[in-house]
Design a protein around this motif. Structure first.
Motif, PDB file in Angstrom:
ATOM      1  N   LEU A   1      66.825  44.637  36.810  1.00 36.75           N
ATOM      2  CA  LEU A   1      66.028  43.551  37.329  1.00 36.75           C
ATOM      3  C   LEU A   1      64.612  44.052  37.582  1.00 36.75           C
ATOM      4  O   LEU A   1      64.391  45.216  37.884  1.00 36.75           O
ATOM      5  CB  LEU A   1      66.637  43.023  38.629  1.00 36.75           C
ATOM      6  CG  LEU A   1      67.993  42.322  38.513  1.00 36.75           C
ATOM      7  CD1 LEU A   1      68.523  41.980  39.898  1.00 36.75           C
ATOM      8  CD2 LEU A   1      67.891  41.071  37.660  1.00 36.75           C
ATOM      9  N   GLU A   2      63.662  43.152  37.455  1.00 36.87           N
ATOM     10  CA  GLU A   2      62.253  43.526  37.595  1.00 36.87           C
ATOM     11  C   GLU A   2      61.988  44.138  38.967  1.00 36.87           C
ATOM     12  O   GLU A   2      62.340  43.564  40.010  1.00 36.87           O
ATOM     13  CB  GLU A   2      61.374  42.289  37.418  1.00 36.87           C
ATOM     14  CG  GLU A   2      59.895  42.602  37.370  1.00 36.87           C
ATOM     15  CD  GLU A   2      59.303  42.341  36.004  1.00 36.87           C
ATOM     16  OE1 GLU A   2      58.474  43.152  35.572  1.00 36.87           O
ATOM     17  OE2 GLU A   2      59.670  41.349  35.384  1.00 36.87           O
ATOM     18  N   PHE A   3      61.379  45.318  38.972  1.00 39.16           N
ATOM     19  CA  PHE A   3      60.992  45.975  40.220  1.00 39.16           C
ATOM     20  C   PHE A   3      59.834  46.915  39.919  1.00 39.16           C
ATOM     21  O   PHE A   3      60.009  47.996  39.353  1.00 39.16           O
ATOM     22  CB  PHE A   3      62.165  46.755  40.816  1.00 39.16           C
ATOM     23  CG  PHE A   3      61.900  47.259  42.217  1.00 39.16           C
ATOM     24  CD1 PHE A   3      62.260  46.508  43.319  1.00 39.16           C
ATOM     25  CD2 PHE A   3      61.280  48.483  42.428  1.00 39.16           C
ATOM     26  CE1 PHE A   3      62.007  46.964  44.615  1.00 39.16           C
ATOM     27  CE2 PHE A   3      61.021  48.946  43.707  1.00 39.16           C
ATOM     28  CZ  PHE A   3      61.384  48.183  44.811  1.00 39.16           C
ATOM     29  N   LYS A   4      58.628  46.483  40.293  1.00 43.57           N
ATOM     30  CA  LYS A   4      57.423  47.285  40.083  1.00 43.57           C
ATOM     31  C   LYS A   4      56.612  47.271  41.362  1.00 43.57           C
ATOM     32  O   LYS A   4      56.455  46.228  41.994  1.00 43.57           O
ATOM     33  CB  LYS A   4      56.585  46.715  38.939  1.00 43.57           C
ATOM     34  CG  LYS A   4      57.287  46.698  37.588  1.00 43.57           C
ATOM     35  CD  LYS A   4      56.441  46.004  36.538  1.00 43.57           C
ATOM     36  CE  LYS A   4      57.148  45.963  35.197  1.00 43.57           C
ATOM     37  NZ  LYS A   4      56.372  45.212  34.180  1.00 43.57           N
TER      38      LYS A   4
ATOM     39  N   MET B   1      64.348  38.611  42.585  1.00 48.53           N
ATOM     40  CA  MET B   1      65.286  38.385  43.685  1.00 48.53           C
ATOM     41  C   MET B   1      65.515  36.891  43.833  1.00 48.53           C
ATOM     42  O   MET B   1      64.672  36.067  43.449  1.00 48.53           O
ATOM     43  CB  MET B   1      64.743  38.965  44.995  1.00 48.53           C
ATOM     44  CG  MET B   1      63.423  38.376  45.428  1.00 48.53           C
ATOM     45  SD  MET B   1      62.749  39.184  46.878  1.00 48.53           S
ATOM     46  CE  MET B   1      61.339  38.121  47.224  1.00 48.53           C
ATOM     47  N   LEU B   2      66.662  36.533  44.368  1.00 47.26           N
ATOM     48  CA  LEU B   2      66.993  35.135  44.636  1.00 47.26           C
ATOM     49  C   LEU B   2      66.853  34.260  43.389  1.00 47.26           C
ATOM     50  O   LEU B   2      66.481  33.087  43.475  1.00 47.26           O
ATOM     51  CB  LEU B   2      66.111  34.584  45.776  1.00 47.26           C
ATOM     52  CG  LEU B   2      66.146  35.380  47.085  1.00 47.26           C
ATOM     53  CD1 LEU B   2      65.126  34.836  48.077  1.00 47.26           C
ATOM     54  CD2 LEU B   2      67.542  35.352  47.689  1.00 47.26           C
TER      55      LEU B   2
ATOM     56  N   ILE C   1      69.065  40.334  46.820  1.00 53.14           N
ATOM     57  CA  ILE C   1      67.778  40.862  47.263  1.00 53.14           C
ATOM     58  C   ILE C   1      67.889  42.381  47.367  1.00 53.14           C
ATOM     59  O   ILE C   1      68.991  42.919  47.505  1.00 53.14           O
ATOM     60  CB  ILE C   1      67.344  40.283  48.628  1.00 53.14           C
ATOM     61  CG1 ILE C   1      68.321  40.693  49.738  1.00 53.14           C
ATOM     62  CG2 ILE C   1      67.159  38.774  48.563  1.00 53.14           C
ATOM     63  CD1 ILE C   1      67.856  40.324  51.147  1.00 53.14           C
ATOM     64  N   PRO C   2      66.770  43.096  47.293  1.00 60.60           N
ATOM     65  CA  PRO C   2      66.827  44.560  47.456  1.00 60.60           C
ATOM     66  C   PRO C   2      67.313  44.930  48.850  1.00 60.60           C
ATOM     67  O   PRO C   2      66.946  44.301  49.834  1.00 60.60           O
ATOM     68  CB  PRO C   2      65.371  45.002  47.248  1.00 60.60           C
ATOM     69  CG  PRO C   2      64.713  43.871  46.524  1.00 60.60           C
ATOM     70  CD  PRO C   2      65.404  42.628  46.983  1.00 60.60           C
ATOM     71  N   TYR C   3      68.167  45.945  48.932  1.00 63.84           N
ATOM     72  CA  TYR C   3      68.688  46.395  50.225  1.00 63.84           C
ATOM     73  C   TYR C   3      67.629  47.211  50.943  1.00 63.84           C
ATOM     74  O   TYR C   3      67.085  48.133  50.367  1.00 63.84           O
ATOM     75  CB  TYR C   3      69.952  47.247  50.021  1.00 63.84           C
ATOM     76  CG  TYR C   3      70.627  47.639  51.314  1.00 63.84           C
ATOM     77  CD1 TYR C   3      71.253  46.678  52.110  1.00 63.84           C
ATOM     78  CD2 TYR C   3      70.637  48.955  51.740  1.00 63.84           C
ATOM     79  CE1 TYR C   3      71.873  47.027  53.304  1.00 63.84           C
ATOM     80  CE2 TYR C   3      71.262  49.311  52.926  1.00 63.84           C
ATOM     81  CZ  TYR C   3      71.886  48.343  53.710  1.00 63.84           C
ATOM     82  OH  TYR C   3      72.495  48.684  54.889  1.00 63.84           O
TER      83      TYR C   3
END
Length: 250
Positions: free
Chosen positions: A96-99, A115-116, A248-250
């Motif tokens: 999943l996109e995370f930058k 997220m979501l 969502i990110p923890y």
């Protein structure tokens, strides 16, 4: 006398060059996630259900993921090192996109997070956690690090960071920074998720490596709106007996 003066100048130059060299490069992190520990914190689960999870999975609940931070003394960029693929059994997926972009020089931050069910672009001034530096040290990736602690009040998490003050950049993994040195280990809730530097490589970093894409798809929000989304989602998920951290990110 002149020879002594020249020697002193050379020594100063060497020290300055060494410090400059430690201000840019890349750090490979390993992020270890223990999902049964996360589940054990869910208030709607009974103690019997939590014990059953631990008994069923034991120590076989560990998930690992590599992350990469590219940095210099003005900027940093944190994301996945590459697209991960799982070939065993014929399955594959992309992350999943995370930058996470940080502009230390101008005090700005930009995070791109899926997220979501959507992709959000969080743009704001740099947010510095209320760190408390502790009187503890340990070695991480060959560097002597100092301990600092803070709290994520939105997610109800205890955050422990170990930072190296001889890497003079206020960066780190997983959206965290703001300490007088690079964070080389980040611990969420006493071991639920631990992100640890495995390799620190100093090298010249190009502007292209740190540049944000000219076009980014997603809904733009600020930090306050991001925190509101997190808080509402966590509250509603717990009320509905759902784990909020699947989306969502923890």
């Amino acid at each position: 006398m002149r020879a002594v003066f020249i020697t002193m100048l050379l020594l100063v130059a060497v020290v300055f060059f060494a410090d400059a060299q430690k201000s840019e490069g890349e750090i490979t992190y390993e992020r270890v996630f223990h999902w049964t520990r996360v589940y054990s914190r869910l208030s709607y689960l009974s103690q019997e259900e939590k014990d059953r999870l631990k008994l069923t999975w034991g120590n076989d609940d560990e998930s690992k993921q590599e992350m990469l931070l590219v940095f210099n003394d003005k900027q940093s960029y944190y994301t996945y090192p590459k697209v991960e693929t799982l070939s065993e059994g014929g399955y594959s997926w992309t992350n999943l996109e995370f930058k996470s972009f940080r502009d230390y020089e101008n005090g700005k931050m930009t995070d791109v997070i899926a997220m979501l069910g959507k992709t959000y672009i969080i743009e704001d001034s740099l947010q510095t956690p209320n760190w408390k530096v502790m009187n503890k040290i340990k070695e991480v990736a060959g560097y002597m690090c100092m301990m600092a602690v803070t709290e994520d009040t939105v997610k109800g998490q205890k955050i422990t960071a170990w930072f190296a003050d001889n890497i003079p950049v206020s960066g780190g993994p997983q959206l965290y920074g703001g300490l007088p040195g690079m964070i080389l280990e980040l611990d969420v809730n006493d071991g639920d998720i631990v992100t640890t530097a495995k390799e620190v490589k100093f090298r010249p970093v190009t502007a292209e490596e740190l540049a944000m894409p000219k076009k980014m798809k997603g809904k733009k929000i600020d930090t306050q709106k991001y925190n509101e989304l997190m808080s509402t989602h966590i509250r509603d998920s717990i009320k509905a007996h759902r784990n909020p951290f699947w989306s969502i990110p923890y």
